[in-house]
Design a protein around this motif. Structure first.
Motif, PDB file in Angstrom:
ATOM      1  N   THR A  57      -7.950  -5.751   1.545  1.00 38.13           N
ATOM      2  CA  THR A  57      -6.565  -5.312   1.793  1.00 38.13           C
ATOM      3  C   THR A  57      -6.330  -3.834   1.523  1.00 38.13           C
ATOM      4  OG1 THR A  57      -5.899  -5.896  -0.465  1.00 38.13           O
ATOM      5  CG2 THR A  57      -5.603  -7.595   1.233  1.00 38.13           C
ATOM      6  N   HIS A  58      -6.990  -3.268   0.488  1.00 41.54           N
ATOM      7  CA  HIS A  58      -6.866  -1.836   0.194  1.00 41.54           C
ATOM      8  C   HIS A  58      -7.865  -1.441  -0.889  1.00 41.54           C
ATOM      9  CE1 HIS A  58      -4.225  -3.681  -2.782  1.00 41.54           C
ATOM     10  NE2 HIS A  58      -3.943  -2.543  -3.388  1.00 41.54           N
ATOM     11  N   ASN A  59      -7.849  -0.167  -1.235  1.00 39.47           N
ATOM     12  CA  ASN A  59      -8.942   0.372  -2.058  1.00 39.47           C
ATOM     13  C   ASN A  59      -8.713   0.283  -3.561  1.00 39.47           C
ATOM     14  OD1 ASN A  59      -6.931   2.315  -2.367  1.00 39.47           O
ATOM     15  ND2 ASN A  59      -8.368   4.029  -2.344  1.00 39.47           N
ATOM     16  N   HIS A  60      -7.587  -0.260  -4.033  1.00 40.76           N
ATOM     17  CA  HIS A  60      -7.370  -0.299  -5.478  1.00 40.76           C
ATOM     18  C   HIS A  60      -8.428  -1.185  -6.142  1.00 40.76           C
ATOM     19  CE1 HIS A  60      -2.889   1.061  -5.080  1.00 40.76           C
ATOM     20  NE2 HIS A  60      -3.753   2.060  -4.998  1.00 40.76           N
ATOM     21  N   ILE A  61      -8.795  -0.777  -7.368  1.00 37.90           N
ATOM     22  CA  ILE A  61      -9.939  -1.397  -8.041  1.00 37.90           C
ATOM     23  C   ILE A  61      -9.749  -2.904  -8.244  1.00 37.90           C
ATOM     24  CG2 ILE A  61      -9.107  -0.808 -10.392  1.00 37.90           C
ATOM     25  CD1 ILE A  61     -12.790  -0.686  -9.224  1.00 37.90           C
ATOM     26  N   ASP A  62      -8.484  -3.332  -8.428  1.00 33.57           N
ATOM     27  CA  ASP A  62      -8.253  -4.773  -8.630  1.00 33.57           C
ATOM     28  C   ASP A  62      -8.476  -5.573  -7.346  1.00 33.57           C
ATOM     29  OD1 ASP A  62      -5.841  -3.312  -7.941  1.00 33.57           O
ATOM     30  OD2 ASP A  62      -4.686  -5.145  -8.226  1.00 33.57           O
ATOM     31  N   HIS A  63      -8.881  -4.890  -6.253  1.00 33.59           N
ATOM     32  CA  HIS A  63      -9.170  -5.581  -4.988  1.00 33.59           C
ATOM     33  C   HIS A  63     -10.615  -5.364  -4.516  1.00 33.59           C
ATOM     34  CE1 HIS A  63      -4.932  -6.732  -4.376  1.00 33.59           C
ATOM     35  NE2 HIS A  63      -4.782  -5.722  -5.213  1.00 33.59           N
ATOM     36  N   VAL A  64     -11.306  -4.398  -5.129  1.00 27.69           N
ATOM     37  CA  VAL A  64     -12.665  -4.074  -4.641  1.00 27.69           C
ATOM     38  C   VAL A  64     -13.721  -4.022  -5.748  1.00 27.69           C
ATOM     39  CG1 VAL A  64     -11.822  -2.809  -2.616  1.00 27.69           C
ATOM     40  CG2 VAL A  64     -12.277  -1.548  -4.731  1.00 27.69           C
ATOM     41  N   CYS A 122       3.694  -1.708   2.966  1.00 27.80           N
ATOM     42  CA  CYS A 122       4.038  -0.475   2.249  1.00 27.80           C
ATOM     43  C   CYS A 122       3.572  -0.568   0.805  1.00 27.80           C
ATOM     44  CB  CYS A 122       5.554  -0.275   2.264  1.00 27.80           C
ATOM     45  SG  CYS A 122       6.203  -0.243   3.919  1.00 27.80           S
ATOM     46  N   HIS A 123       2.622   0.298   0.436  1.00 22.90           N
ATOM     47  CA  HIS A 123       2.068   0.268  -0.918  1.00 22.90           C
ATOM     48  C   HIS A 123       1.422   1.629  -1.151  1.00 22.90           C
ATOM     49  CE1 HIS A 123       0.477  -1.511  -4.521  1.00 22.90           C
ATOM     50  NE2 HIS A 123      -0.781  -1.397  -4.149  1.00 22.90           N
ATOM     51  N   ASP A 124       1.245   1.997  -2.422  1.00 21.21           N
ATOM     52  CA  ASP A 124       0.790   3.367  -2.683  1.00 21.21           C
ATOM     53  C   ASP A 124      -0.729   3.529  -2.674  1.00 21.21           C
ATOM     54  OD1 ASP A 124       0.379   1.958  -4.950  1.00 21.21           O
ATOM     55  OD2 ASP A 124       1.477   3.292  -6.290  1.00 21.21           O
ATOM     56  N   THR A 144      -0.462  -9.253  -0.865  1.00 23.52           N
ATOM     57  CA  THR A 144      -0.446  -9.269  -2.336  1.00 23.52           C
ATOM     58  C   THR A 144       0.091  -8.003  -2.981  1.00 23.52           C
ATOM     59  OG1 THR A 144      -2.713  -8.467  -2.430  1.00 23.52           O
ATOM     60  CG2 THR A 144      -2.390 -10.860  -2.531  1.00 23.52           C
ATOM     61  N   ASP A 145       0.096  -6.880  -2.311  1.00 22.24           N
ATOM     62  CA  ASP A 145       0.597  -5.645  -2.919  1.00 22.24           C
ATOM     63  C   ASP A 145       1.519  -4.978  -1.904  1.00 22.24           C
ATOM     64  OD1 ASP A 145      -1.973  -6.311  -4.170  1.00 22.24           O
ATOM     65  OD2 ASP A 145      -1.748  -4.441  -5.276  1.00 22.24           O
ATOM     66  N   LEU A 146       2.822  -5.005  -2.184  1.00 20.44           N
ATOM     67  CA  LEU A 146       3.739  -4.325  -1.267  1.00 20.44           C
ATOM     68  C   LEU A 146       5.044  -4.007  -1.987  1.00 20.44           C
ATOM     69  CD1 LEU A 146       5.042  -6.895   1.424  1.00 20.44           C
ATOM     70  CD2 LEU A 146       4.027  -7.540  -0.721  1.00 20.44           C
ATOM     71  N   GLY A 192       5.591   0.432  -4.185  1.00 16.91           N
ATOM     72  CA  GLY A 192       4.960  -0.129  -5.385  1.00 16.91           C
ATOM     73  C   GLY A 192       4.696  -1.608  -5.220  1.00 16.91           C
ATOM     74  N   HIS A 193       5.436  -2.387  -6.014  1.00 17.30           N
ATOM     75  CA  HIS A 193       5.215  -3.835  -6.025  1.00 17.30           C
ATOM     76  C   HIS A 193       6.543  -4.574  -5.880  1.00 17.30           C
ATOM     77  CE1 HIS A 193       0.942  -3.688  -7.159  1.00 17.30           C
ATOM     78  NE2 HIS A 193       1.263  -2.633  -7.870  1.00 17.30           N
ATOM     79  N   LEU A 194       6.461  -5.852  -5.518  1.00 20.21           N
ATOM     80  CA  LEU A 194       7.672  -6.671  -5.375  1.00 20.21           C
ATOM     81  C   LEU A 194       8.025  -7.338  -6.697  1.00 20.21           C
ATOM     82  CD1 LEU A 194       7.150  -8.666  -2.031  1.00 20.21           C
ATOM     83  CD2 LEU A 194       8.654  -6.697  -2.408  1.00 20.21           C
TER      84      LEU A 194
HETATM   85 ZN   LIG Z   1      -2.635  -2.062  -5.082  1.00 14.36          ZN
END
Ligand SMILES: [Zn+2]
Ligand SMILES: [Zn+2]
Length: 264
Positions: A57-64, A122-124, A144-146, A192-194
């Motif tokens: 979904t994106h490059n943040h460490i909690d996803h990769v 939309c997420h940073d 999961t992140d929006l 950020g986050h919901l």
């Molecule tokens: Zn994220």
């Protein structure tokens, strides 16, 4: 066709989700170690060799976090957009060129018997996507992140029979908590986050009898509890006169251990 979904881990310390159709399966994100993913799959009686690829979904460490090792160890192809690839691949994080698959926003592709579309959210991060996945007649949407729900995400969310959606923080806990102001502002922003109330009131707007399973995901460890997230949805539904039918379920996904298999 019966689909099987489970979360191996969900939250800011790591995300990894499994979707299978009895014969084959896919993972969405690999944000915990490859060792934990292998161990959890084994505990859930899922054969790693039935997994045909990983969607990211994106490059943040909690996803990769476990992506590099998992894809190398099991020779798994990894699917994400060019922009996300650019943000993931660094001298420190290498994915074998043989495993790199580039996908395009809103262009369907096929994997493990599923028809899959990525959509922007939309997420940073440089780019963040959600996935809409069809297996036969069944449809699942994972986002999961929006920071907020735009029309595009709403479209894919409304089409889901099983929805995985973030309910990251309780608004009061975030305001009163110990995070520095800049971080509170970041989490609370449109990128950020919901928060629990944002997610709940959106769910109340779109709930239909097609939406059978709702999984509240990516809960904050410091600014939320499973009870608060769940109760906010129930209270919002009650206030709006929404009554779920006997087939509809709301789950809160565990942060650090698998949440039991949902078959639908
Ligand atoms: Zn994220
Ligand atoms: Zn995340």
């Amino acid at each position: 066709m019966e689909l099987n979904f489970c979360s191996l881990s969900s939250g800011s310390s790591g995300n990894c989700y499994y979707l299978g159709n009895g014969l084959h399966g896919i993972l969405i994100d690999a944000g915990i170690s490859a060792t934990s993913i292998s161990k959890f799959l084994k505990e859930m009686d899922i054969l790693i060799h039935s997994i045909e690829g990983i969607l990211v979904t994106h490059n943040h460490i909690d996803h990769v976090r476990g992506l590099e090792v998992l894809s190398r160890k099991f020779n798994l192809p990894v699917f994400t957009t060019n922009k996300i690839w650019e943000s993931i691949l660094t001298p420190k994080k290498k994915i074998s060129p043989d495993s790199i698959r580039e996908i395009h926003l809103k262009q369907e592709f096929h994997l493990a018997g599923f028809d899959i579309e990525a959509f922007p959210v939309c997420h940073d991060a440089p780019e963040t996507i959600g996935f809409h996945i069809c297996g036969g007649e069944k449809k699942i949407t994972i986002t999961t992140d929006l920071g907020h729900i735009c029309n595009t995400s709403a479209h894919y969310i409304k089409a889901a029979n099983l929805l995985v959606i973030e309910s990251n923080y309780d608004e009061q806990m975030l305001i009163q908590g110990k995070y520095p102001e800049f971080l509170k502002a970041r989490i609370n922003s449109d990128n950020g986050h919901l928060g629990n109330h944002q997610t709940s009131s959106f769910l109340a707007d779109v709930i239909s009898e097609n939406l059978i399973n709702i999984c509240l995901a990516h809960l904050s460890q410091n600014n939320n509890t499973p009870e608060l997230a769940l109760n906010t949805v129930y209270k919002t539904f009650l206030d709006r006169g929404i009554i779920l039918n006997g087939n509809q379920h709301i789950y809160v996904l565990n942060r650090n251990v698998p949440t039991g298999m949902i078959r639908f």
